[in-house]
Design a protein around this motif. Structure first.
Motif, PDB file in Angstrom:
ATOM      1  N   SER A 539       0.821  -1.216   0.145  1.00  0.00           N
ATOM      2  CA  SER A 539      -0.045   0.059  -0.060  1.00  0.00           C
ATOM      3  C   SER A 539       0.703   1.097   0.057  1.00  0.00           C
ATOM      4  O   SER A 539       0.471   2.373   0.371  1.00  0.00           O
ATOM      5  CB  SER A 539      -0.896   0.012   1.160  1.00  0.00           C
ATOM      6  OG  SER A 539      -1.932  -0.843   0.873  1.00  0.00           O
ATOM      7  N   SER A 540       2.150   1.259  -0.575  1.00  0.00           N
ATOM      8  CA  SER A 540       2.961   2.376  -0.696  1.00  0.00           C
ATOM      9  C   SER A 540       2.523   3.206  -1.802  1.00  0.00           C
ATOM     10  O   SER A 540       2.997   4.303  -2.153  1.00  0.00           O
ATOM     11  CB  SER A 540       4.235   1.959  -0.639  1.00  0.00           C
ATOM     12  OG  SER A 540       4.580   1.224  -1.618  1.00  0.00           O
ATOM     13  N   HIS A 541       1.970   2.579  -2.982  1.00  0.00           N
ATOM     14  CA  HIS A 541       1.685   3.065  -4.223  1.00  0.00           C
ATOM     15  C   HIS A 541       0.241   2.588  -4.773  1.00  0.00           C
ATOM     16  O   HIS A 541      -0.368   1.520  -4.230  1.00  0.00           O
ATOM     17  CB  HIS A 541       2.733   2.561  -5.227  1.00  0.00           C
ATOM     18  CG  HIS A 541       3.882   3.405  -5.046  1.00  0.00           C
ATOM     19  ND1 HIS A 541       5.052   2.973  -3.889  1.00  0.00           N
ATOM     20  CD2 HIS A 541       4.704   4.225  -5.632  1.00  0.00           C
ATOM     21  CE1 HIS A 541       6.004   3.595  -4.112  1.00  0.00           C
ATOM     22  NE2 HIS A 541       5.902   4.306  -5.147  1.00  0.00           N
ATOM     23  N   LEU A 542      -0.047   3.290  -5.675  1.00  0.00           N
ATOM     24  CA  LEU A 542      -1.302   2.773  -6.509  1.00  0.00           C
ATOM     25  C   LEU A 542      -0.797   2.738  -7.893  1.00  0.00           C
ATOM     26  O   LEU A 542       0.209   3.470  -8.186  1.00  0.00           O
ATOM     27  CB  LEU A 542      -2.655   3.861  -6.523  1.00  0.00           C
ATOM     28  CG  LEU A 542      -3.363   4.186  -5.228  1.00  0.00           C
ATOM     29  CD1 LEU A 542      -4.412   5.095  -5.512  1.00  0.00           C
ATOM     30  CD2 LEU A 542      -4.246   2.796  -4.811  1.00  0.00           C
ATOM     31  N   ARG A 543      -1.377   1.489  -8.316  1.00  0.00           N
ATOM     32  CA  ARG A 543      -0.941   1.465  -9.905  1.00  0.00           C
ATOM     33  C   ARG A 543      -2.094   1.520 -10.849  1.00  0.00           C
ATOM     34  O   ARG A 543      -2.956   0.761 -10.665  1.00  0.00           O
ATOM     35  CB  ARG A 543      -0.053   0.170 -10.083  1.00  0.00           C
ATOM     36  CG  ARG A 543       1.122  -0.261  -9.419  1.00  0.00           C
ATOM     37  CD  ARG A 543       1.653  -1.430  -9.809  1.00  0.00           C
ATOM     38  NE  ARG A 543       2.894  -1.757  -8.910  1.00  0.00           N
ATOM     39  CZ  ARG A 543       3.534  -2.942  -9.041  1.00  0.00           C
ATOM     40  NH1 ARG A 543       3.117  -4.035 -10.053  1.00  0.00           N
ATOM     41  NH2 ARG A 543       4.698  -3.275  -8.312  1.00  0.00           N
ATOM     42  N   ILE A 544      -1.911   2.535 -11.824  1.00  0.00           N
ATOM     43  CA  ILE A 544      -2.903   2.338 -12.921  1.00  0.00           C
ATOM     44  C   ILE A 544      -2.540   1.747 -14.098  1.00  0.00           C
ATOM     45  O   ILE A 544      -1.577   1.974 -14.805  1.00  0.00           O
ATOM     46  CB  ILE A 544      -3.364   3.808 -13.361  1.00  0.00           C
ATOM     47  CG1 ILE A 544      -3.689   4.849 -12.095  1.00  0.00           C
ATOM     48  CG2 ILE A 544      -4.352   3.941 -14.316  1.00  0.00           C
ATOM     49  CD1 ILE A 544      -3.870   6.034 -12.384  1.00  0.00           C
ATOM     50  N   TYR A 545      -3.265   0.530 -14.251  1.00  0.00           N
ATOM     51  CA  TYR A 545      -2.551  -0.455 -15.422  1.00  0.00           C
ATOM     52  C   TYR A 545      -3.397   0.055 -16.629  1.00  0.00           C
ATOM     53  O   TYR A 545      -4.991   0.269 -16.428  1.00  0.00           O
ATOM     54  CB  TYR A 545      -2.878  -1.745 -15.041  1.00  0.00           C
ATOM     55  CG  TYR A 545      -1.861  -2.378 -14.271  1.00  0.00           C
ATOM     56  CD1 TYR A 545      -0.933  -3.420 -14.726  1.00  0.00           C
ATOM     57  CD2 TYR A 545      -1.797  -2.442 -12.829  1.00  0.00           C
ATOM     58  CE1 TYR A 545       0.090  -3.865 -13.937  1.00  0.00           C
ATOM     59  CE2 TYR A 545      -0.717  -2.830 -12.135  1.00  0.00           C
ATOM     60  CZ  TYR A 545      -0.041  -3.445 -12.770  1.00  0.00           C
ATOM     61  OH  TYR A 545       0.920  -3.945 -11.910  1.00  0.00           O
ATOM     62  N   THR A 546      -3.071   0.007 -18.065  1.00  0.00           N
ATOM     63  CA  THR A 546      -3.509   0.230 -19.017  1.00  0.00           C
ATOM     64  C   THR A 546      -3.357  -0.824 -20.129  1.00  0.00           C
ATOM     65  O   THR A 546      -2.177  -1.157 -20.053  1.00  0.00           O
ATOM     66  CB  THR A 546      -3.306   1.624 -19.355  1.00  0.00           C
ATOM     67  OG1 THR A 546      -4.119   2.332 -20.587  1.00  0.00           O
ATOM     68  CG2 THR A 546      -1.771   1.732 -19.914  1.00  0.00           C
ATOM     69  N   THR A 547      -4.261  -1.234 -21.177  1.00  0.00           N
ATOM     70  CA  THR A 547      -3.936  -1.939 -22.144  1.00  0.00           C
ATOM     71  C   THR A 547      -3.044  -1.232 -22.932  1.00  0.00           C
ATOM     72  O   THR A 547      -2.779   0.019 -23.003  1.00  0.00           O
ATOM     73  CB  THR A 547      -5.208  -2.096 -22.865  1.00  0.00           C
ATOM     74  OG1 THR A 547      -4.982  -2.986 -23.870  1.00  0.00           O
ATOM     75  CG2 THR A 547      -5.857  -0.845 -23.435  1.00  0.00           C
ATOM     76  N   THR A 548      -2.105  -2.217 -23.935  1.00  0.00           N
ATOM     77  CA  THR A 548      -1.386  -1.433 -24.982  1.00  0.00           C
ATOM     78  C   THR A 548      -1.568  -2.316 -26.137  1.00  0.00           C
ATOM     79  O   THR A 548      -0.645  -2.476 -26.984  1.00  0.00           O
ATOM     80  CB  THR A 548       0.025  -1.727 -24.545  1.00  0.00           C
ATOM     81  OG1 THR A 548       0.535  -3.238 -24.209  1.00  0.00           O
ATOM     82  CG2 THR A 548       0.599  -0.754 -23.465  1.00  0.00           C
ATOM     83  N   ASP A 549      -2.775  -2.928 -26.353  1.00  0.00           N
ATOM     84  CA  ASP A 549      -3.089  -3.416 -27.591  1.00  0.00           C
ATOM     85  C   ASP A 549      -3.757  -2.474 -28.514  1.00  0.00           C
ATOM     86  O   ASP A 549      -4.683  -1.711 -27.960  1.00  0.00           O
ATOM     87  CB  ASP A 549      -3.971  -4.621 -27.146  1.00  0.00           C
ATOM     88  CG  ASP A 549      -3.571  -5.879 -26.511  1.00  0.00           C
ATOM     89  OD1 ASP A 549      -2.156  -6.040 -26.677  1.00  0.00           O
ATOM     90  OD2 ASP A 549      -4.253  -6.681 -26.005  1.00  0.00           O
ATOM     91  N   VAL A 550      -2.974  -2.631 -29.617  1.00  0.00           N
ATOM     92  CA  VAL A 550      -3.862  -1.698 -30.798  1.00  0.00           C
ATOM     93  C   VAL A 550      -5.096  -2.200 -31.211  1.00  0.00           C
ATOM     94  O   VAL A 550      -5.306  -3.394 -31.493  1.00  0.00           O
ATOM     95  CB  VAL A 550      -2.959  -1.664 -31.910  1.00  0.00           C
ATOM     96  CG1 VAL A 550      -3.454  -0.654 -32.724  1.00  0.00           C
ATOM     97  CG2 VAL A 550      -1.524  -0.966 -31.504  1.00  0.00           C
ATOM     98  N   THR A 551      -6.193  -1.304 -31.199  1.00  0.00           N
ATOM     99  CA  THR A 551      -7.660  -1.772 -31.736  1.00  0.00           C
ATOM    100  C   THR A 551      -7.917  -0.872 -32.948  1.00  0.00           C
ATOM    101  O   THR A 551      -7.419   0.582 -32.913  1.00  0.00           O
ATOM    102  CB  THR A 551      -8.477  -1.679 -30.650  1.00  0.00           C
ATOM    103  OG1 THR A 551      -9.867  -2.172 -31.159  1.00  0.00           O
ATOM    104  CG2 THR A 551      -8.737  -0.457 -29.889  1.00  0.00           C
ATOM    105  N   ASP A 552      -8.607  -1.132 -33.886  1.00  0.00           N
ATOM    106  CA  ASP A 552      -9.332  -0.303 -34.791  1.00  0.00           C
ATOM    107  C   ASP A 552     -10.739   0.040 -34.598  1.00  0.00           C
ATOM    108  O   ASP A 552     -11.586   0.453 -35.548  1.00  0.00           O
ATOM    109  CB  ASP A 552      -8.993  -1.050 -36.078  1.00  0.00           C
ATOM    110  CG  ASP A 552      -9.833  -2.510 -36.210  1.00  0.00           C
ATOM    111  OD1 ASP A 552     -10.491  -2.842 -35.077  1.00  0.00           O
ATOM    112  OD2 ASP A 552     -10.003  -3.154 -37.155  1.00  0.00           O
TER     113      ASP A 552
END
Length: 607
Positions: A539-552
């Motif tokens: 609990s020292s950080h929050l992590r914001i994860y995001t996709t790195t998949d390209v989509t059309d």
């Protein structure tokens, strides 16, 4: 299109993430933008792509960790001023936290703090979301359990880790999933979000000012709080300063009206944001669902809380609404009149504070409201129920309560999920944790066809993550010894009937025991797909994860869809549920409806 709704004025949310083949980039399309709006992308001051029209993401094969990017919208051939971003080295943004010190309760139990549920709002009007985080003491309690708890705390952070303020709710607000439901939203239309929650004597705001009597202590010998004043407070989102405090409605009254007088069912709270007039947001604070249920709607005009209406299941004529509430709540315009209703478990409260209908099927732990059967007009409600019955897992029409189909249950059905995970069938697929007897388990199509004996062993959250329109499943690798797990995202292999892992967020931890929740799931950055906030294991950080998949697939930000945005606002309430839009988003979807909207801030002031 109906009434135009007050909406957040967001920036592009440009993100750049280093991947093996270069740099992935994603940015927002706004809900009110013309179809021919295109984009130009710049790296280190040089344009690398022009007139991007078919998506809102891009893979720059020549990008490096040191690259600097800018995105510019192009309208009628003219590039508008852009927004810039540096490159993330990881597939997540790490936000440092100011972890509070632990303590010891009067019964000599020591506790520490863990980052728990979160919400978002633009508290300073810069177009970027800030994070409002609840700190949960390790001795927090379900209402059914005795014992003292540490204080519940609320923090505000900017995405760069700047700590804006801390609110200490004090000793007279017990810690646990059912006590503190906090709303983060721009309620007065000035372009900056406020925070609203239940408070008590001893609550300390972000300026250090005490609400009520600082020395008051209403905890009894078992740690419950069954007396003393209860308040509702609006806090300034930028400073955490208390702006207005009123008495909380409804008061405790007779505990037995709520189901017991021991501090269990009398202190079951829910909350949501709803556009009950169709144009501006209202605060809806709720108490009770096992027996009596009361909802109170307020408007905040920047100076005063103005009560709009109160719904009480004890009012003559409302008897059928008692005992129908869930451990969660949802909001949508279910009857098409342009104003929001509150889906309160097995019943719906109309925008004017009267009962719309009740199915009578009773309390449940999980519920999903969206266009789940796209060939049907309007929205559907998929719900599971605690009391065994022939309708333990069911789907009904959100406007009328008409039961569409159901399967029986023999025990409490604790989980249920609705998500489009198989393109061979119309709309969302549905499944629940009901015990499999007489062939009642398995995976069902939206219209009730049993399509597989096997259903995903994942019931907690669903998330749009990869490049297609199907939804993935968000869960955790649960450790029964610690009651928490490592966050993960899986995809349902509908041909083989199994889950395939897409992401294991090593170094993170889930929240709320077997619920396996992240701190928050929402379309926070980048294109229309969703981000996930998990806490680090310490609990020292929050992590914001995001996709790195390209989509059309090009879709406007889900935060400009009314149902989805309000889903994010109530996501932290009690037993967290995943957000859904008010339209069908999935395989073979139609073009999303254009939201009728105007921006908060200066434009709101003109209305």
């Amino acid at each position: 299109m109906g009434k135009a709704r007050q909406t957040e004025k967001l920036n592009r949310g440009l993100i750049a993430v280093k991947v093996n083949k270069g740099v992935y980039l994603g940015w927002r399309l706004f809900g009110d933008e013309e179809e021919d709006t295109s984009f130009s992308l710049y790296r280190d001051g040089r344009r690398i792509a022009a007139n991007i029209l078919t998506s809102t993401n891009y893979l720059d094969s020549e990008g490096t960790q040191d690259s600097q990017y800018e995105i510019r919208a192009v309208r009628k051939g003219i590039e508008e001023p852009g927004e810039t971003a540096s490159v993330w080295n990881d597939p997540y943004l790490s936000i440092p936290l100011q972890k509070p010190a632990g303590g010891i309760t009067p019964d000599q139990v020591t506790y520490e703090y863990c980052a728990n549920d979160a919400s978002v709002g633009d508290v300073d009007g810069d177009g970027e979301f800030e994070i409002i985080l609840k700190w949960d003491p390790t001795n927090s309690k379900d209402n059914a359990h005795e014992g003292f708890t540490g204080n519940t705390l609320l923090d505000a952070y900017k995405l760069d880790g700047t700590h804006l303020w801390r609110i200490d709710l004090g000793r007279n607000i017990r810690a646990g999933a059912h006590y503190t439901q906090f709303l983060v939203y721009d309620f007065d239309g000035d372009g900056k979000a406020e925070i609203v929650c239940k408070t008590a004597d001893g609550t300390v705001d972000g300026d250090g000012t005490v609400i009520g009597r600082a020395e008051a202590d209403y905890r009894n010998e078992t740690g419950f709080i069954l007396e003393g004043p209860e308040f509702l407070t609006v806090f300034d989102g930028m400073t955490g300063r208390a702006l207005k405090t009123v008495e909380y409605e409804p008061p405790r009254g007779n505990g037995l009206d709520w189901g017991d007088d021991e501090g269990n069912r009398v202190d079951r709270f829910l909350a949501c944001v709803a556009y009950v007039n169709g144009e501006t947001p209202s605060i809806v604070m709720c108490r009770g669902y096992y027996t009596r249920a009361v909802l109170a709607a307020y408007d905040w005009n920047g100076k005063e809380l103005v009560k709009k209406w109160v719904f009480d299941s004890l009012t003559p004529g409302n008897e059928g609404y008692s005992g129908q509430g869930n451990h969660s709540v949802s909001v949508a315009d279910v009857d098409g009149d342009g104003c929001d209703e509150i889906i309160y478990g097995s019943c719906v409260i109309d925008h004017d504070g009267t009962g719309l209908y009740t199915t009578g099927l009773g309390h449940g732990d999980a519920m999903h409201v969206s266009s789940l059967i796209p060939s049907r007009k309007g929205l559907e409600v998929f719900q599971v129920h605690e009391t065994p019955s022939e309708h333990g897992t069911e789907i009904h029409d959100a406007k009328t309560g008409e039961l569409l189909w159901s399967i029986p249950s023999f025990e409490d059905v604790g989980r249920g999920m609705a998500a489009d995970i198989d393109p061979r069938y119309e709309g969302a697929e549905l499944w629940s944790s009901t015990h499999w007897r007489d062939g009642d388990g398995g995976l069902y199509s939206s219209t009730g066809e049993k399509i597989s004996e096997q259903s995903p062993a994942s019931f907690n959250f669903a998330v749009w993550w990869d490049g297609d329109l199907l939804r993935e499943l968000l869960d955790h690798e649960y450790d029964p010894e610690t009651g928490i797990g490592v966050g993960k995202i899986d995809k349902w292999d509908y041909e083989q009937g199994r889950l395939v892992n897409l992401l294991t967020a090593d170094g993170t931890r889930s929240n709320n025991g077997t619920k396996g929740n992240p701190c928050l799931q929402a379309d926070l950055l980048g294109d229309w797909r969703e981000e996930v906030i998990w806490r680090s294991d310490d609990s020292s950080h929050l992590r914001i994860y995001t996709t790195t998949d390209v989509t059309d697939h090009r879709i406007y930000t889900l935060m400009h869809d009314p149902v989805y945005r309000l889903s994010v606002a109530w996501q932290n309430v009690a037993y967290n549920q995943p957000p859904h839009p008010g339209f069908f988003l999935g395989h073979n979807m139609e073009k999303p409806p254009v939201p009728a909207m105007y921006y908060a801030g200066k434009e709101a002031a003109k209305k």
